[in-house]
Write a protein that holds these residues in place. Sequence first.
Motif, PDB file in Angstrom:
ATOM      1  N   THR A 147     -46.731 -36.457 -52.463  1.00 34.10           N
ATOM      2  CA  THR A 147     -46.983 -37.882 -52.241  1.00 34.10           C
ATOM      3  C   THR A 147     -45.651 -38.612 -52.100  1.00 34.10           C
ATOM      4  O   THR A 147     -44.804 -38.545 -52.996  1.00 34.10           O
ATOM      5  CB  THR A 147     -47.788 -38.490 -53.399  1.00 34.10           C
ATOM      6  OG1 THR A 147     -49.084 -37.877 -53.445  1.00 34.10           O
ATOM      7  CG2 THR A 147     -47.967 -39.995 -53.205  1.00 34.10           C
ATOM      8  N   LYS A 166     -45.464 -38.009 -43.033  1.00 28.22           N
ATOM      9  CA  LYS A 166     -46.727 -37.460 -42.512  1.00 28.22           C
ATOM     10  C   LYS A 166     -46.453 -36.278 -41.577  1.00 28.22           C
ATOM     11  O   LYS A 166     -47.160 -35.259 -41.625  1.00 28.22           O
ATOM     12  CB  LYS A 166     -47.492 -38.550 -41.772  1.00 28.22           C
ATOM     13  CG  LYS A 166     -47.970 -39.698 -42.637  1.00 28.22           C
ATOM     14  CD  LYS A 166     -49.313 -39.409 -43.285  1.00 28.22           C
ATOM     15  CE  LYS A 166     -50.421 -39.380 -42.246  1.00 28.22           C
ATOM     16  NZ  LYS A 166     -51.737 -39.102 -42.884  1.00 28.22           N
ATOM     17  N   ARG A 171     -48.238 -36.786 -48.008  1.00 24.64           N
ATOM     18  CA  ARG A 171     -49.154 -37.933 -48.037  1.00 24.64           C
ATOM     19  C   ARG A 171     -48.304 -39.191 -48.167  1.00 24.64           C
ATOM     20  O   ARG A 171     -47.427 -39.270 -49.026  1.00 24.64           O
ATOM     21  CB  ARG A 171     -50.104 -37.802 -49.226  1.00 24.64           C
ATOM     22  CG  ARG A 171     -51.142 -38.892 -49.341  1.00 24.64           C
ATOM     23  CD  ARG A 171     -52.190 -38.530 -50.394  1.00 24.64           C
ATOM     24  NE  ARG A 171     -53.142 -39.618 -50.569  1.00 24.64           N
ATOM     25  CZ  ARG A 171     -52.985 -40.607 -51.441  1.00 24.64           C
ATOM     26  NH1 ARG A 171     -51.918 -40.623 -52.240  1.00 24.64           N
ATOM     27  NH2 ARG A 171     -53.879 -41.566 -51.520  1.00 24.64           N
ATOM     28  N   VAL A 173     -47.842 -43.269 -48.802  1.00 21.77           N
ATOM     29  CA  VAL A 173     -48.373 -44.493 -49.394  1.00 21.77           C
ATOM     30  C   VAL A 173     -47.352 -45.589 -49.125  1.00 21.77           C
ATOM     31  O   VAL A 173     -46.188 -45.482 -49.519  1.00 21.77           O
ATOM     32  CB  VAL A 173     -48.605 -44.340 -50.906  1.00 21.77           C
ATOM     33  CG1 VAL A 173     -49.085 -45.657 -51.516  1.00 21.77           C
ATOM     34  CG2 VAL A 173     -49.605 -43.220 -51.181  1.00 21.77           C
ATOM     35  N   ARG A 186     -52.057 -49.281 -42.474  1.00 17.58           N
ATOM     36  CA  ARG A 186     -53.234 -48.408 -42.460  1.00 17.58           C
ATOM     37  C   ARG A 186     -53.710 -48.131 -41.039  1.00 17.58           C
ATOM     38  O   ARG A 186     -53.963 -46.981 -40.666  1.00 17.58           O
ATOM     39  CB  ARG A 186     -54.340 -49.066 -43.284  1.00 17.58           C
ATOM     40  CG  ARG A 186     -55.601 -48.229 -43.432  1.00 17.58           C
ATOM     41  CD  ARG A 186     -56.636 -48.961 -44.249  1.00 17.58           C
ATOM     42  NE  ARG A 186     -57.006 -50.244 -43.650  1.00 17.58           N
ATOM     43  CZ  ARG A 186     -56.709 -51.426 -44.188  1.00 17.58           C
ATOM     44  NH1 ARG A 186     -56.053 -51.491 -45.343  1.00 17.58           N
ATOM     45  NH2 ARG A 186     -57.067 -52.539 -43.590  1.00 17.58           N
ATOM     46  N   GLY A 190     -50.725 -45.522 -39.604  1.00 18.04           N
ATOM     47  CA  GLY A 190     -51.433 -44.339 -40.060  1.00 18.04           C
ATOM     48  C   GLY A 190     -51.112 -43.872 -41.463  1.00 18.04           C
ATOM     49  O   GLY A 190     -51.276 -42.688 -41.781  1.00 18.04           O
ATOM     50  N   PHE A 191     -50.665 -44.762 -42.346  1.00 15.70           N
ATOM     51  CA  PHE A 191     -50.420 -44.387 -43.733  1.00 15.70           C
ATOM     52  C   PHE A 191     -51.737 -43.989 -44.399  1.00 15.70           C
ATOM     53  O   PHE A 191     -52.804 -44.508 -44.073  1.00 15.70           O
ATOM     54  CB  PHE A 191     -49.790 -45.548 -44.500  1.00 15.70           C
ATOM     55  CG  PHE A 191     -48.307 -45.700 -44.298  1.00 15.70           C
ATOM     56  CD1 PHE A 191     -47.433 -45.562 -45.358  1.00 15.70           C
ATOM     57  CD2 PHE A 191     -47.780 -45.993 -43.040  1.00 15.70           C
ATOM     58  CE1 PHE A 191     -46.063 -45.709 -45.187  1.00 15.70           C
ATOM     59  CE2 PHE A 191     -46.417 -46.144 -42.851  1.00 15.70           C
ATOM     60  CZ  PHE A 191     -45.557 -45.997 -43.926  1.00 15.70           C
ATOM     61  N   ASP A 192     -51.653 -43.088 -45.362  1.00 16.77           N
ATOM     62  CA  ASP A 192     -52.853 -42.647 -46.075  1.00 16.77           C
ATOM     63  C   ASP A 192     -53.382 -43.728 -47.009  1.00 16.77           C
ATOM     64  O   ASP A 192     -54.590 -43.788 -47.275  1.00 16.77           O
ATOM     65  CB  ASP A 192     -52.538 -41.382 -46.876  1.00 16.77           C
ATOM     66  CG  ASP A 192     -52.191 -40.216 -45.969  1.00 16.77           C
ATOM     67  OD1 ASP A 192     -53.091 -39.704 -45.290  1.00 16.77           O
ATOM     68  OD2 ASP A 192     -51.008 -39.829 -45.921  1.00 16.77           O
ATOM     69  N   ALA A 193     -52.489 -44.561 -47.522  1.00 15.34           N
ATOM     70  CA  ALA A 193     -52.884 -45.683 -48.373  1.00 15.34           C
ATOM     71  C   ALA A 193     -51.863 -46.788 -48.176  1.00 15.34           C
ATOM     72  O   ALA A 193     -50.682 -46.533 -47.919  1.00 15.34           O
ATOM     73  CB  ALA A 193     -52.953 -45.267 -49.838  1.00 15.34           C
ATOM     74  N   THR A 210     -52.216 -43.120 -56.123  1.00 14.93           N
ATOM     75  CA  THR A 210     -51.358 -41.947 -56.388  1.00 14.93           C
ATOM     76  C   THR A 210     -51.931 -41.149 -57.560  1.00 14.93           C
ATOM     77  O   THR A 210     -51.276 -41.011 -58.610  1.00 14.93           O
ATOM     78  CB  THR A 210     -49.912 -42.387 -56.694  1.00 14.93           C
ATOM     79  OG1 THR A 210     -49.933 -43.301 -57.825  1.00 14.93           O
ATOM     80  CG2 THR A 210     -49.290 -43.088 -55.501  1.00 14.93           C
TER      81      THR A 210
END
Length: 337
Positions: A147, A166, A171, A173, A186, A190-193, A210
Amino acid sequence: MKTTRIVLASRPTGMPEDENFRTETVELEGPGPGQALLQTLYLSLDPYMRGRMSDAPSYAPPVEVGETMCGATVSRVLESTDPALQPGDIVLGYGGWQTHSVEAIGYLRKLDPSTAPVTTALGVLGMPGFTAYSGLLTIGRPQEGETVVVAAATGPVGATVGQIAKIKGARAVGIAGGPKKVALLRDYFGFDAALDHRAPDFADQLAAATPDGIDVYFENVGGPVFDAVLPRLNKFARIPVCGLIANYNDTELPPGPDRLPLLTSLILRKSLTLRGFIQTEFQNQAGEFYPAAAEWLSEGRLKYLEDIVEGLDNAVEAFQGLLTGKNLGKLVIKIAD
């Protein structure tokens, strides 16, 4: 040839004010041997410029009072004393906050407008992109499945950090200020969070985003964001410290108890790696960065966002907004067509 330029009129205390800058028009000398006369097309505005306005000890010398404000520029060659550059060529240089400049040809990089918009040389394919690349991969060393958290994530450095994370299988954030920036992280990058650091429950949101802790925290901000990140760091977490924009305008130490013992205790107990860096330390990686980033860009795996403001006369206001997070993406001043 004359240039209209913005100079440092006085050193600011806290947030730079209008009176700390002065606009003037002066004659240019040259170009002499090994130099070129340039017309500035685009000027990059970056947070590091606030530090250069101060005469406090730093990694780079300050801009002297009365000198042109520093900054990277994309310019058109008007005259050249070297056949390697011809009038009409577009180059990346360091002309600063002015309409024209005379620069040493050896420090200029010729740009090919057919491969990418020339403004990308000030952002994703320039110093900010290289800062993200070198700091993340050299200090952060993200591994597949880990992460990676990055602050100021819609800026040119932060957005690139998250996307490269990525690409490397981690991952991502992102932390930003306000719902519009969170949505960009987002839906566009294209961030995961994506989290809003202004939310009253930001620390709880970060914990939920997280669940397996944080392996890499790319620091651009400092302040309360770092406070929320600190307890989420995993053992052997890596922290590249790129910027501390939350503190750039501080005139004294923050109030409250001394939290240095807590930080040093965590560094020891969790075997953390916390390292500040300046991208010039990793210039030997430039040869690998530019082709890799250009390829990712052409494949659509690396996206960028630009905030282009028209006119040198708007540079001061735009810079003040940059220091408070008003820009969306890489802040660029368009000076000429």
